[in-house]
Scaffold this active site. Structure first.
Site, mmCIF file in Angstrom:
data_model
loop_
_atom_site.group_PDB
_atom_site.id
_atom_site.type_symbol
_atom_site.label_atom_id
_atom_site.label_comp_id
_atom_site.label_asym_id
_atom_site.label_seq_id
_atom_site.Cartn_x
_atom_site.Cartn_y
_atom_site.Cartn_z
ATOM 1 C CG ASP A 55 -10.980 -6.084 19.689
ATOM 2 O OD1 ASP A 55 -12.113 -5.548 19.586
ATOM 3 O OD2 ASP A 55 -10.139 -6.057 18.779
ATOM 4 N N GLY A 75 -13.488 -5.703 26.439
ATOM 5 C CA GLY A 75 -14.031 -4.391 26.795
ATOM 6 C C GLY A 75 -14.193 -3.527 25.562
ATOM 7 C CG ASP A 76 -16.838 0.036 23.642
ATOM 8 O OD1 ASP A 76 -15.923 0.800 23.248
ATOM 9 O OD2 ASP A 76 -17.998 0.080 23.198
ATOM 10 C CG PHE A 77 -11.143 0.913 21.886
ATOM 11 C CD1 PHE A 77 -11.735 1.975 21.240
ATOM 12 C CD2 PHE A 77 -10.674 -0.159 21.113
ATOM 13 C CE1 PHE A 77 -11.881 1.987 19.862
ATOM 14 C CE2 PHE A 77 -10.819 -0.168 19.733
ATOM 15 C CZ PHE A 77 -11.437 0.909 19.099
ATOM 16 N NE ARG A 80 -4.119 -1.733 8.398
ATOM 17 C CZ ARG A 80 -5.008 -2.668 8.096
ATOM 18 N NH1 ARG A 80 -5.206 -3.684 8.910
ATOM 19 N NH2 ARG A 80 -5.722 -2.569 7.012
ATOM 20 C CG ASP A 85 18.506 0.439 -13.738
ATOM 21 O OD1 ASP A 85 17.497 0.284 -13.031
ATOM 22 O OD2 ASP A 85 19.656 0.509 -13.260
HETATM 23 C C1 LIG Z 1 17.281 10.914 -9.899
HETATM 24 C C2 LIG Z 1 15.824 10.756 -10.207
HETATM 25 C C3 LIG Z 1 15.270 9.494 -10.415
HETATM 26 N N1 LIG Z 1 13.943 9.367 -10.675
HETATM 27 C C4 LIG Z 1 13.324 8.037 -10.858
HETATM 28 C C5 LIG Z 1 13.344 7.515 -12.292
HETATM 29 C C6 LIG Z 1 13.088 6.039 -12.094
HETATM 30 O O1 LIG Z 1 11.673 5.824 -12.095
HETATM 31 C C7 LIG Z 1 13.653 5.746 -10.711
HETATM 32 C C8 LIG Z 1 14.886 4.893 -10.776
HETATM 33 O O2 LIG Z 1 14.527 3.543 -10.634
HETATM 34 P P1 LIG Z 1 14.599 2.479 -11.811
HETATM 35 O O3 LIG Z 1 14.975 1.175 -11.203
HETATM 36 O O4 LIG Z 1 15.444 2.977 -12.936
HETATM 37 O O5 LIG Z 1 13.099 2.433 -12.357
HETATM 38 P P2 LIG Z 1 11.745 2.089 -11.602
HETATM 39 O O6 LIG Z 1 11.986 1.088 -10.514
HETATM 40 O O7 LIG Z 1 11.054 3.367 -11.230
HETATM 41 O O8 LIG Z 1 10.887 1.414 -12.746
HETATM 42 P P3 LIG Z 1 11.240 0.073 -13.592
HETATM 43 O O9 LIG Z 1 12.380 -0.669 -12.912
HETATM 44 O O10 LIG Z 1 9.954 -0.692 -13.576
HETATM 45 O O11 LIG Z 1 11.636 0.571 -14.939
HETATM 46 O O12 LIG Z 1 14.012 7.017 -10.154
HETATM 47 C C9 LIG Z 1 13.120 10.474 -10.750
HETATM 48 O O13 LIG Z 1 11.903 10.345 -10.971
HETATM 49 N N2 LIG Z 1 13.662 11.721 -10.584
HETATM 50 C C10 LIG Z 1 14.978 11.924 -10.312
HETATM 51 O O14 LIG Z 1 15.404 13.088 -10.160
#
Ligand SMILES: Cc1cn([C@H]2C[C@H](O)[C@@H](COP(=O)(O)OP(=O)(O)OP(=O)(O)O)O2)c(=O)[nH]c1=O
Length: 621
Positions: free
Chosen positions: A482, A508-510, A525, A88
């Site tokens: 539509d 109608g046809d837009f 969309r 994380d």
């Molecule tokens: C600061 C910084 C973060 N990041 C990314 C790394 C992580 O993927 C993300 C931080 O979120 P995380 O919650 O750590 O990870 P995630 O949600 O991408 O994946 P998962 O929870 O499934 O493991 O930010 C970059 O890619 N470059 C950067 O410079």
């Protein structure tokens, strides 16, 4: 600490990366690790205030991500992995923890906080060793964190917004990616660069060394001289099945001398083996094989929807495979295989008593649910799937493939293909209704539209968006415009309710007929279906119908200017190619189109999922 070749220690184990982060996958596979990717479903919402330091929060989140995957894989009767890795990444500035921005405004708040200042990036990592005894899962967790400090330059508003509109900040902690465009913002970095990108590889290897190389007696005797590899007793009862120290470090069992011999010899063999394996084996192409299987998984999902498996299980659960097979009029052996795949995909729960729907299946796959995507699934199964089988032709010819699927010329996309029979029209409308219901609330609340008293939803189909607009703005009168055939069937989709009096249908046809007059026009969309010529034609009709000050609400999936980032948008581009006369466009392209037709002051909001909403104001010609 002396680094040893340690990735090889994991080569014969079943390693799972509990992360959806493409950066983590790349860093680890570049390092030669072979692993499967099983993204964690752990919701990152631990109470930050209950942690004394930000890194404890990151480590705990990493641990929970990994444990969730280990438990799920074990429960699902998939083979228990040997090692699960969770991570994380968070950014901290002035005592605040920044995670991934929820929308562009949030990204703006984060990046302006970081502008001109130094901040810390922490990645917490959990390495979870798993074993299974008597069907019980046992885990041993080893965790660590790494801190890197990053300094940003002062960022101008213009650069901030340009960067935010690139789409890059959205899935990244702190709202930037140092490895790509975000590198521009960075003045200096102190510490491990890869830690910022999402995975502190060097510290990870050191941790593995601690776990997998038992300390030698001389290290234990002279710890100071060697910047020693500390003794680890966390894993004392993991058995050494492969010998040579390829399991995490053991508590000493024999005499010191014996252990020294075994340790040194084992280490040399393991290193040689590791070098050999690294030299001959490229990283296992897990992601590639997952991509390859993607179409099979889609087809399994679509088939289960077509057979109404989720409807039967919503009515009664749990049920065993033969019972469902008889209800859906299919073979017992085929049904069981399909149900097992659905369970492995997280759409069904499988227990001794039989199969039941998960919440996702009840909410979105049963045909009678309020937010059912069943119609959209059928459209994908019965129409889009067939069109995609001609993708190669679509790419070669640069055009849609209805003529090949239908075996006849298609001049009018809607009349000749989608609405060629009442049955195909209804299926198409059900599909559009499901998707529109899912996104209508976000579209209706993306901007403050309270200044408008009338709106015209051009190509508004079943009126799902009109309904949300009416609910959000009780004084707004909405006309859904539509084709006559669509208007005729649309009444079946309109539930009675207080909004009914605010919604009117006009046929109608837009491209051909005058548009109903309104203060706000909505094109949700629609433009992606059409060529540039037709888009110009439609926008000039809307512009002619507008008084100065009138609004145009445009909803599309915006591509980034380089057409590199938004994978959802890029797949939509292929989808548009095989299905329509149109294409996905970038924010810049839409802005040019709007300005060319007298719509200015363009605001953009990214909605959850893949859609973006743009609001522009008509200026006096
Ligand atoms: C600061 C910084 C973060 N990041 C990314 C790394 C992580 O993927 C993300 C931080 O979120 P995380 O919650 O750590 O990870 P995630 O949600 O991408 O994946 P998962 O929870 O499934 O493991 O930010 C970059 O890619 N470059 C950067 O410079």
């Amino acid at each position: 600490m002396v680094l040893c070749p340690v990735i090889g220690k994991l080569l014969h184990k079943r390693v799972v990366l509990a992360s959806a982060s493409p950066r983590r996958q790349e860093i680890l596979s570049n390092a030669g690790l072979r692993f499967e990717v099983v993204p964690s479903r752990f919701k990152e919402k631990l109470d930050k205030a209950s942690f004394a330091t930000p890194y404890e929060y990151a480590m705990e989140t990493a641990k929970q991500k990994a444990l969730e995957v280990a438990t799920r894989m074990h429960q699902k009767d998939l083979r228990t992995p040997d090692v699960v890795i969770g991570a994380d990444t968070i950014v901290t500035v002035g005592g605040l923890i920044l995670e991934k921005p929820v929308d562009k405004q949030d990204a703006y708040r984060m990046l302006s906080r970081l502008s001109g200042k130094e901040h810390s990036v922490f990645t917490g990592v959990a390495i979870v060793h798993c074993s299974s005894n008597d069907r019980q899962l046992h885990t041993r967790v080893s965790e660590f964190y790494e801190e890197t400090t990053v300094k940003f330059s002062e960022l101008s508003e213009e650069l901030l917004w340009e960067y935010i509109h690139s789409g890059e900040p959205m899935d990244k902690a702190g709202g930037y990616g140092i490895q790509a465009l975000g590198g521009m913002l960075v003045e200096s970095v102190h510490g491990d660069f890869l830690n910022v990108v999402g995975f502190p590889l060097n510290h990870f290897c050191k941790q593995l060394v601690e776990l997998y190389y038992p300390p030698r007696p001389e290290d234990l005797r002279q710890p100071v001289q060697h910047d020693s590899i500390p003794a680890v007793d966390t894993f004392e009862d993991l058995s050494d099945v492969e010998g040579g120290g390829s399991e995490p470090a053991q508590r000493e069992t024999g005499s010191r001398d014996e252990k020294a011999e075994v340790g040194a010899a084992g280490q040399a063999t393991a290193e040689a083996e590791c070098h050999r394996t690294r030299a001959t084996l490229p990283p296992f192409p897990t992601r590639l094989l997952e991509l390859l299987d993607g179409f099979k998984l889609s087809k399994a999902l679509l088939t289960a929807c077509k057979l109404k498996v989720f409807d039967w299980l919503k009515r009664e659960a749990p049920q065993k495979a033969p019972d469902i097979a008889s209800k859906v009029d299919a073979s017992a052996c085929g049904t069981e295989k399909l149900l097992d795949v659905c369970a492995a995909m997280g759409l069904l729960e499988k227990t001794q008593q039989g199969y039941s729907n998960t919440e996702t299946a009840n909410l979105y796959l049963a045909s009678d649910s309020e937010y059912s995507l069943h119609g959209f699934m059928l459209q994908n199964n019965d129409v889009i799937w067939n069109l995609f089988t001609y993708l190669e032709f679509a790419i070669r010819e640069g055009r849609n493939q209805h003529h090949r699927v239908l075996g006849k010329k298609v001049e009018d996309l809607f009349q000749d293909a989608y609405y060629r029979s009442p049955e195909t029209q209804l299926r198409f409308m059900q599909a559009m209704h499901g998707v529109a219901k899912l996104t209508a609330r976000q579209v209706a609340t993306a901007f403050d539209l309270s200044r408008f008293s009338s709106a015209c939803d051009v190509g508004g189909c079943t009126g799902a968006l009109a309904r949300e607009l009416a609910r959000e703005y009780p004084r707004l009168q909405v006309t859904v415009f539509d084709l006559p055939d669509v208007v005729e069937l649309a009444v079946h989709f309109q539930p009675a309710g207080p909004q009914a009096a605010q919604i009117h249908f006009a046929a109608g046809d837009f491209f051909r007929d005058p548009l109903p007059s309104a203060e706000l026009y909505v094109l949700c969309r629609i433009l992606h279906n059409w060529s540039d010529d037709k888009v110009h034609k439609l926008l000039s009709k809307v512009a002619e119908s507008c008084k100065p000050g009138a609004g145009l609400l445009l909803v599309e999936t915006l591509l980034d200017e380089e057409k590199r980032e938004a994978q959802g948008g890029l797949i939509q581009s292929l989808n548009m190619l095989v299905q329509t006369e149109g294409r996905q466009r970038s924010r810049g392209e839409y802005q040019c189109l709007l300005e060319l037709h007298g719509f200015h002051q363009v605001q953009v909001v990214h909605l959850e999922g893949v859609l973006d909403a743009m609001l522009a104001t008509r200026v006096a010609p």
